[in-house]
Scaffold this active site. Structure first.
Site, mmCIF file in Angstrom:
data_model
loop_
_atom_site.group_PDB
_atom_site.id
_atom_site.type_symbol
_atom_site.label_atom_id
_atom_site.label_comp_id
_atom_site.label_asym_id
_atom_site.label_seq_id
_atom_site.Cartn_x
_atom_site.Cartn_y
_atom_site.Cartn_z
ATOM 1 N N GLY A 81 -21.830 -12.206 37.439
ATOM 2 C CA GLY A 81 -20.777 -12.327 36.431
ATOM 3 C C GLY A 81 -21.116 -11.816 35.057
ATOM 4 N N CYS A 82 -22.227 -11.095 34.916
ATOM 5 C CA CYS A 82 -22.641 -10.626 33.591
ATOM 6 C C CYS A 82 -21.665 -9.597 33.031
ATOM 7 C CB CYS A 82 -24.054 -10.061 33.652
ATOM 8 S SG CYS A 82 -25.249 -11.272 34.285
ATOM 9 N N THR A 83 -21.209 -8.685 33.868
ATOM 10 C CA THR A 83 -20.254 -7.676 33.398
ATOM 11 C C THR A 83 -18.905 -8.313 33.072
ATOM 12 O OG1 THR A 83 -21.439 -5.925 34.572
ATOM 13 C CG2 THR A 83 -19.149 -5.472 33.956
ATOM 14 N N THR A 86 -19.289 -10.079 29.716
ATOM 15 C CA THR A 86 -19.400 -9.115 28.621
ATOM 16 C C THR A 86 -18.050 -8.478 28.314
ATOM 17 O OG1 THR A 86 -21.711 -8.695 29.196
ATOM 18 C CG2 THR A 86 -20.603 -7.021 27.866
#
Length: 193
Positions: A81-83, A86
């Site tokens: 879920g980092c993208t 961001t």
């Protein structure tokens, strides 16, 4: 496992991270005088910034079509879920600024070169800080996880007022809602002038 679309995630199939208490000590802490390289090629010492700063930290952004760090990346609670996180901060950037955030930064332990590719690809209006040497992570005792021999920061967000951590969002799930949660908190808790 290839990651063809980093934004299309069914959160009901991803394990949510538990609150392990790893960030319980952060609220009220003063930031140490640590400078980190940013994707805009500056050195940033969060402790020197005046006003309200929002920092969202994440384990590691992926690259579309590239192999994941480990085969079971999606099954590590809090890894995926980092993208989406961001991109949500990108999409709400103007509103975060209007709500009182003088500064907004992403933060990971990835190299600035790796982060710069991602920042360019995602058209980020804010810099991303590299704590590749773990200087800030260790100084603040940020919650981390070890994956494939790498130390990664667990996903969290910090509201910092004049170098003091005012509020901590941890654990964060689903990641794409973190920016909205931060925005609501900023609206309800205006910075003192």
């Amino acid at each position: 496992m290839a990651q063809p679309n980093l934004l299309d995630v069914d959160w009901s199939k991803i394990p949510a991270p538990a609150d392990d208490g790893g960030a319980a000590h952060l609220a009220g802490m003063m930031l140490p005088p640590v400078s980190l390289r940013a994707t805009d090629d500056t050195m940033v010492a969060l402790s020197a910034l005046k006003g309200r700063t929002v920092v969202f930290a994440y384990p590691r952004t992926g690259e579309p079509g590239k192999i994941a760090l480990v085969d079971d990346w999606d099954m590590i609670p809090g890894a995926r879920g980092c993208t989406p996180q961001t991109c949500a901060f990108r999409d709400l950037y103007a509103e975060l600024k209007t709500a009182g955030a003088a500064h907004v930064f992403g933060l990971s332990t990835q190299s600035t070169d790796y982060q710069a590719e991602m920042a360019s690809r995602l058209h980020l209006p804010f810099p991303v800080l590299s704590d590749e040497k773990l200087a800030l992570t260790r100084a603040l005792k940020l919650p981390t996880m070890e994956v494939a021999g790498l130390t990664l920061i667990k996903r969290l967000a910090l509201i910092i007022d004049d170098a003091r951590i005012r509020h901590v969002f941890y654990p964060v799930f689903p990641p794409d809602q973190n920016a909205g949660d931060v925005l609501e908190w900023l609206k309800k808790n205006p910075a003192k002038s």
